[in-house]
Design a protein around this motif. Structure first.
Motif, mmCIF file in Angstrom:
data_model
loop_
_atom_site.group_PDB
_atom_site.id
_atom_site.type_symbol
_atom_site.label_atom_id
_atom_site.label_comp_id
_atom_site.label_asym_id
_atom_site.label_seq_id
_atom_site.Cartn_x
_atom_site.Cartn_y
_atom_site.Cartn_z
ATOM 1 N N ALA A 54 0.756 -1.280 -0.047
ATOM 2 C CA ALA A 54 -0.075 0.176 0.033
ATOM 3 C C ALA A 54 0.606 1.353 -0.065
ATOM 4 O O ALA A 54 0.546 2.187 0.805
ATOM 5 C CB ALA A 54 -0.959 -0.104 1.325
ATOM 6 N N HIS A 55 1.728 1.211 -1.062
ATOM 7 C CA HIS A 55 2.468 2.508 -1.030
ATOM 8 C C HIS A 55 1.646 3.801 -1.808
ATOM 9 O O HIS A 55 1.615 4.758 -1.166
ATOM 10 C CB HIS A 55 3.651 2.170 -2.143
ATOM 11 N N PHE A 56 1.064 3.573 -2.778
ATOM 12 C CA PHE A 56 0.410 4.382 -3.640
ATOM 13 C C PHE A 56 0.830 5.889 -3.739
ATOM 14 O O PHE A 56 0.440 6.781 -3.789
ATOM 15 C CB PHE A 56 -0.931 4.627 -2.839
ATOM 16 N N ASN A 57 2.183 5.835 -3.802
ATOM 17 C CA ASN A 57 3.021 7.175 -3.783
ATOM 18 C C ASN A 57 4.527 6.897 -3.873
ATOM 19 O O ASN A 57 5.251 6.304 -3.380
ATOM 20 C CB ASN A 57 3.068 7.657 -2.263
ATOM 21 N N PRO A 58 5.070 7.488 -5.035
ATOM 22 C CA PRO A 58 6.213 7.319 -5.632
ATOM 23 C C PRO A 58 7.529 7.629 -4.515
ATOM 24 O O PRO A 58 8.434 7.112 -4.577
ATOM 25 C CB PRO A 58 6.515 8.201 -6.845
ATOM 26 N N VAL A 59 7.146 8.805 -3.546
ATOM 27 C CA VAL A 59 8.272 9.091 -2.838
ATOM 28 C C VAL A 59 8.233 7.956 -1.592
ATOM 29 O O VAL A 59 9.440 7.543 -1.143
ATOM 30 C CB VAL A 59 7.637 10.272 -1.879
ATOM 31 N N VAL A 60 7.243 7.252 -1.386
ATOM 32 C CA VAL A 60 7.188 6.289 -0.418
ATOM 33 C C VAL A 60 7.890 5.001 -0.862
ATOM 34 O O VAL A 60 8.802 4.384 -0.330
ATOM 35 C CB VAL A 60 5.797 5.748 0.159
ATOM 36 N N SER A 61 7.854 4.630 -2.349
ATOM 37 C CA SER A 61 8.472 3.701 -2.921
ATOM 38 C C SER A 61 9.793 3.955 -2.871
ATOM 39 O O SER A 61 10.803 3.068 -2.871
ATOM 40 C CB SER A 61 7.831 3.492 -4.444
ATOM 41 N N LEU A 62 10.347 5.396 -3.418
ATOM 42 C CA LEU A 62 11.801 5.589 -3.340
ATOM 43 C C LEU A 62 12.462 5.403 -2.050
ATOM 44 O O LEU A 62 13.431 4.928 -1.899
ATOM 45 C CB LEU A 62 11.888 7.124 -3.877
ATOM 46 N N ALA A 63 11.513 5.872 -1.009
ATOM 47 C CA ALA A 63 12.328 5.662 0.582
ATOM 48 C C ALA A 63 12.435 4.216 0.700
ATOM 49 O O ALA A 63 13.300 3.807 1.045
ATOM 50 C CB ALA A 63 11.391 6.437 1.340
ATOM 51 N N ASP A 64 11.260 3.281 0.348
ATOM 52 C CA ASP A 64 11.386 1.949 0.584
ATOM 53 C C ASP A 64 12.488 1.182 -0.160
ATOM 54 O O ASP A 64 13.372 0.436 0.361
ATOM 55 C CB ASP A 64 10.084 1.278 0.009
ATOM 56 N N TRP A 65 12.774 1.628 -1.327
ATOM 57 C CA TRP A 65 14.021 1.189 -2.233
ATOM 58 C C TRP A 65 15.322 1.779 -1.582
ATOM 59 O O TRP A 65 16.337 0.559 -1.478
ATOM 60 C CB TRP A 65 13.926 1.673 -3.571
ATOM 61 N N TRP A 66 15.398 2.927 -1.202
ATOM 62 C CA TRP A 66 16.548 3.391 -0.536
ATOM 63 C C TRP A 66 16.894 2.835 0.681
ATOM 64 O O TRP A 66 18.332 2.049 1.057
ATOM 65 C CB TRP A 66 16.486 4.922 -0.262
ATOM 66 N N PHE B 31 -0.832 17.672 -0.573
ATOM 67 C CA PHE B 31 -0.976 16.568 -1.793
ATOM 68 C C PHE B 31 0.235 15.455 -1.345
ATOM 69 O O PHE B 31 -0.403 14.334 -1.503
ATOM 70 C CB PHE B 31 -0.412 17.331 -3.250
ATOM 71 N N ALA B 32 1.433 15.827 -1.094
ATOM 72 C CA ALA B 32 2.443 14.815 -0.401
ATOM 73 C C ALA B 32 2.608 13.704 -1.257
ATOM 74 O O ALA B 32 2.911 12.647 -0.702
ATOM 75 C CB ALA B 32 2.105 14.557 0.969
ATOM 76 N N ASN B 33 2.428 13.486 -2.609
ATOM 77 C CA ASN B 33 2.302 12.447 -3.390
ATOM 78 C C ASN B 33 2.270 12.821 -4.910
ATOM 79 O O ASN B 33 1.419 13.286 -5.135
ATOM 80 C CB ASN B 33 1.207 11.490 -3.019
ATOM 81 N N PRO B 34 3.328 12.567 -5.536
ATOM 82 C CA PRO B 34 3.709 12.992 -6.991
ATOM 83 C C PRO B 34 2.613 12.383 -7.897
ATOM 84 O O PRO B 34 2.157 13.014 -8.850
ATOM 85 C CB PRO B 34 5.053 12.647 -7.232
ATOM 86 N N ALA B 35 2.273 11.208 -7.732
ATOM 87 C CA ALA B 35 1.411 10.329 -8.494
ATOM 88 C C ALA B 35 0.107 10.901 -8.315
ATOM 89 O O ALA B 35 -0.585 11.205 -9.265
ATOM 90 C CB ALA B 35 1.291 8.881 -8.161
ATOM 91 N N VAL B 36 -0.294 11.241 -6.981
ATOM 92 C CA VAL B 36 -1.996 11.988 -7.037
ATOM 93 C C VAL B 36 -1.903 13.454 -7.322
ATOM 94 O O VAL B 36 -2.920 13.852 -7.971
ATOM 95 C CB VAL B 36 -1.909 12.118 -5.369
ATOM 96 N N SER B 37 -0.616 13.990 -7.347
ATOM 97 C CA SER B 37 -0.511 15.391 -7.899
ATOM 98 C C SER B 37 -0.766 15.408 -9.350
ATOM 99 O O SER B 37 -1.429 16.263 -9.724
ATOM 100 C CB SER B 37 0.891 15.986 -7.722
ATOM 101 N N VAL B 38 -0.089 14.422 -10.180
ATOM 102 C CA VAL B 38 -0.173 14.105 -11.545
ATOM 103 C C VAL B 38 -1.605 13.912 -11.979
ATOM 104 O O VAL B 38 -2.451 14.413 -12.740
ATOM 105 C CB VAL B 38 0.601 13.160 -12.179
ATOM 106 N N GLY B 39 -2.292 13.036 -11.322
ATOM 107 C CA GLY B 39 -3.546 12.880 -11.265
ATOM 108 C C GLY B 39 -4.600 14.096 -11.323
ATOM 109 O O GLY B 39 -5.729 14.181 -11.992
#
Length: 237
Positions: free
Chosen positions: A62-74, A174-182
């Motif tokens: 349940a990331h739903f957010n590129p920033v969270v996914s990037l942080a998880d990857w890091w 907003f705190a979420n690039p994907a949501v911002s784009v949408g």
């Protein structure tokens, strides 16, 4: 992996549908009261996000957010868990496409053109600062929960934080690039003009970095096997 990507696409799409759809409904029900519109919009988002984390978290985290996914990857570079580079690209693509799809769905449900570029300009330094604060706080909440073993509280904590940040940040969180784009695909209460997107996305990425630094300052380096955000799922490596 296909199931995880579907969950990320679906979760982000439904999240944006909730945000945009409740914004349209709020404008319809309370046309002369912007404060009440924001209350209606934020309340729907809190409940919608919490439900989506509960339902889809066991599949994809349940990331739903590129920033969270990037942080998880890091973080995964140190813990041995988390997204691999190829998986990260898939997650981000699914999230962005989901965000666009969710806005189109919300527009269609309320009998508006499927795609209407937002004309709401959000391009000011104080709004970018609001996005830095909102995103840093979101990353702080999520990764403090994973580091302290409190992921069971993620639906309540993450939903509650986003609901509060609607009101205490200048940008309405907003705190979420994907949501911002949408949200750029809907010229409604929750929209953001496409020209304003770069500033918001940069601010969100900066907030993500600051949030991770704060987590590191509070908990130190993550140990091997530290849980993944937002909710650990069966495919965790």
């Amino acid at each position: 992996m296909r199931r995880r990507l579907l969950a990320e696409f679906l979760g982000t799409a439904l999240l944006v549908t909730v945000v945009v759809g409740s914004g349209i409904m709020a404008q319809t029900l309370s046309p002369d009261d912007v404060g009440l519109q924001l209350l209606e919009n934020s309340t729907a988002t809190v409940f919608g996000l919490a439900v989506l984390i509960v339902v889809l978290g066991p599949v994809s985290g349940a990331h739903f957010n590129p920033v969270v996914s990037l942080a998880d990857w890091w973080q995964g570079r140190q813990t041995g868990l988390g997204l691999q580079t190829g998986e990260l690209g898939g997650y981000i693509a699914a999230q962005v496409l989901g965000g666009i799809g969710g806005a189109v769905l919300a527009n269609a449900m309320f009998d508006k053109p499927a795609i209407t570029w937002s004309t709401t300009e959000r391009a000011s330094a104080h709004l970018w600062l609001g996005e830095v604060v909102a995103t840093a706080g979101l990353v702080l909440v999520i990764f403090c929960l994973t580091r302290s073993g409190g992921t069971a509280f993620a639906p309540l904590a993450v939903g509650g934080y986003i609901g509060a940040a609607y009101w205490f940040t200048s940008s309405t969180s907003f705190a979420n690039p994907a949501v911002s784009v949408g949200r750029a695909f809907s010229d409604t209460f929750a929209g953001i003009a496409p020209a304003s997107l770069p500033g918001f996305v940069v601010a969100q990425l900066a907030g993500g970095i600051i949030g991770l630094l704060l987590v590191h300052g509070l908990f130190g380096r993550p140990a091997v096997g530290t849980a993944e955000p937002v909710v650990p799922h069966p495919d965790s490596r």
